[in-house]
Design a protein around this motif. Structure first.
Motif, short mmCIF file in Angstrom:
data_model
loop_
_atom_site.label_atom_id
_atom_site.label_comp_id
_atom_site.label_asym_id
_atom_site.label_seq_id
_atom_site.Cartn_x
_atom_site.Cartn_y
_atom_site.Cartn_z
N PRO A 231 52.14 18.58 1.12
CA PRO A 231 52.40 17.12 1.10
C PRO A 231 51.54 16.42 0.04
CG PRO A 231 51.99 17.92 3.33
CD PRO A 231 51.63 19.04 2.42
N GLU A 232 52.10 15.39 -0.53
CA GLU A 232 51.35 14.59 -1.50
C GLU A 232 50.46 13.60 -0.76
OE1 GLU A 232 53.71 12.76 -4.46
OE2 GLU A 232 54.68 14.62 -5.11
N ASN A 233 49.17 13.72 -0.99
CA ASN A 233 48.20 12.82 -0.38
C ASN A 233 46.93 12.87 -1.23
OD1 ASN A 233 45.88 12.04 1.50
ND2 ASN A 233 47.64 11.66 2.85
N ASP A 234 46.37 11.72 -1.50
CA ASP A 234 45.19 11.65 -2.36
C ASP A 234 44.00 12.42 -1.79
OD1 ASP A 234 46.55 10.09 -4.14
OD2 ASP A 234 45.75 8.18 -3.38
N ARG A 235 44.02 12.66 -0.47
CA ARG A 235 42.90 13.36 0.14
C ARG A 235 43.24 14.79 0.56
NH1 ARG A 235 40.80 10.31 4.80
NH2 ARG A 235 42.67 9.02 4.81
N ILE A 236 44.34 15.31 0.01
CA ILE A 236 44.64 16.74 0.10
C ILE A 236 44.63 17.28 -1.32
CG2 ILE A 236 46.31 18.52 0.73
CD1 ILE A 236 47.32 16.74 2.93
N LYS A 237 43.60 18.02 -1.67
CA LYS A 237 43.43 18.56 -3.01
C LYS A 237 43.83 20.03 -3.04
CE LYS A 237 41.11 14.68 -3.87
NZ LYS A 237 41.67 13.56 -4.66
N TYR A 238 44.80 20.37 -3.87
CA TYR A 238 45.21 21.77 -4.01
C TYR A 238 44.66 22.33 -5.31
CZ TYR A 238 48.07 25.94 -4.62
OH TYR A 238 48.48 27.23 -4.83
N LEU A 239 43.84 23.39 -5.20
CA LEU A 239 43.18 23.98 -6.37
C LEU A 239 43.89 25.21 -6.90
CD1 LEU A 239 39.39 23.70 -5.37
CD2 LEU A 239 40.93 21.97 -6.34
N GLY A 240 44.99 25.62 -6.28
CA GLY A 240 45.68 26.82 -6.71
C GLY A 240 44.96 28.07 -6.23
N SER A 241 45.28 29.20 -6.84
CA SER A 241 44.62 30.46 -6.50
C SER A 241 43.45 30.71 -7.43
CB SER A 241 45.61 31.62 -6.59
OG SER A 241 46.62 31.50 -5.62
#
Length: 388
Positions: A231-241
């Motif tokens: 989900p798109e959310n400013d407080r969910i950061k996805y850094l990848g693998s």
């Protein structure tokens, strides 16, 4: 699920690398052209890597899949004939139809997942169960990674399974105990980090609900994504693998580590590798609660509902020290590393030996196999491990 060498590290990788410390190891694995979220798992030991290339789009076209299966089966049988193993080690029922039915040696089945729970189509579920029934009936030794898997197999295959052949060899953690600080950060945001595969069992709803109620928290996700959208959310950061050896540098500023899973038959049968590694990272841990998690209760905050999740969040936000002491951490990790697990597997294999000279083929999940010597001099006797 297809596991290849460059996927985030799991049980097969650790066992292969562990065996390679004393034995010659060769890994033959399936390579996907379009697989996203892979990491570069550096080959730190003497594992020799070889690929079986998968034809693109085989999930969309039945004829392509049939051709691909033929290529894979031909490759596996060619390698198996070359080494003529005395023991074959499999980790997925599909492998049983790929291997030579005329094989006369010993068979070990390492059941790492509740395989039929991954399948929704009735006909495919029945096909896998029939294959697994034949595999269990044929196996000379059956390994499982959790007590839940053990009980599942005893219940589902009671007509063919021999309880005396069934052994629990749990997962573990990799490497040395990290010398990292056990301290709580005091940053503007309380950071929860997750490391692992992000798939349909990941509970995004509980993250989103908590973000609506707690303004001073954020989530950091690390790992490959399979079959879901973050989900798109400013407080969910996805850094990848990231490379396995670089994980800590990406979560060292996190306040706690999480395992927010939706409970189902798949999750409840898992002895989670990530919890062993989370403990090694020396941080507080928040996890969904189920039977297999009870072993980790000294080290975790756990929940079985959103109300309890909120309660545990409040406790974590108020805590000034991590939950567990360092002596308990070291004792647990020393007893539960992959070196000990590999040693246990080697002892069980040794019990199957029936002659002075022996070669072993081990399949770990379909297209991913390792060849390793049982000799301490990295010569003569070979062990194959196949992975799916």
């Amino acid at each position: 699920m297809n596991v290849e060498w460059n996927w985030i590290k799991q049980r097969p990788h650790f066992i292969a690398e562990g065996l390679s410390k004393n034995h010659h190891v060769e890994v033959l694995y399936r390579y996907w052209y379009n697989r996203k979220g892979l990491t570069l798992n550096r080959n730190e030991n003497s594992v020799k890597l070889s690929r079986i290339y998968s034809i693109p789009f085989i999930t969309r076209f039945a004829k392509l899949k049939a051709v691909n299966d033929w290529i894979v089966s031909r490759k596996i049988k060619k390698v198996a004939r070359k080494f003529d193993p005395d023991i074959v080690y499999l980790t997925h029922p599909n492998q049983f139809e790929k291997f030579d039915n005329n094989y006369k040696g010993k068979v070990i089945y390492d059941c790492m997942d509740y395989h039929t729970a991954f399948i929704t189509e009735n006909s495919e579920q029945q096909r896998i169960k029939e294959l697994e029934t034949k595999l269990i009936a044929r196996a000379d030794l059956i390994l499982v990674s959790s007590e839940k898997l053990r009980s599942n197999l005893l219940k589902d295959f009671q007509e063919v399974i021999d309880d005396s052949k069934l052994k629990v060899v749990r997962n573990g953690y990799n490497g040395e105990i990290l010398e990292v600080p056990a301290e709580k950060r005091k940053g503007p945001k309380y950071i929860f980090a997750y490391v692992g595969t992000i798939s349909h069992w990941f509970d995004f709803d509980i993250l989103l609900k908590s973000l609506n109620e707690f303004e001073d928290i954020e989530y950091r996700l690390i790992g490959p994504v399979s079959g879901v959208t973050i989900p798109e959310n400013d407080r969910i950061k996805y850094l990848g693998s990231v490379d396995h050896q670089d994980i800590y540098s990406n979560i060292k500023d996190a306040d706690a580590l999480i395992m927010p899973f939706t409970l189902n038959d798949i999750v409840e049968a898992v002895d989670p590798v990530k919890l062993y590694e989370y403990i090694n990272f020396n941080k507080d841990i928040l996890t969904v609660r189920y039977k297999e998690i009870e072993r980790f209760s000294k080290f975790t905050y756990s929940y079985d509902s959103y109300d309890e999740y909120k309660k545990q969040l409040k406790l974590l936000l108020q805590a000034t020290d991590i939950k567990y002491d360092q002596d308990s951490r070291e004792q647990f990790l020393n007893a539960n590393n992959w070196e000990n697990r590999v040693s246990t597997i080697e002892k069980l294999i040794e019990e199957l030996r029936y002659q002075k000279y022996i070669e072993i083929s081990i399949f770990f999940r379909y297209y991913f196999f390792v060849v390793c010597s049982l000799s301490n001099h990295k010569s003569n006797q070979y062990l194959f491990l196949f992975f799916h």
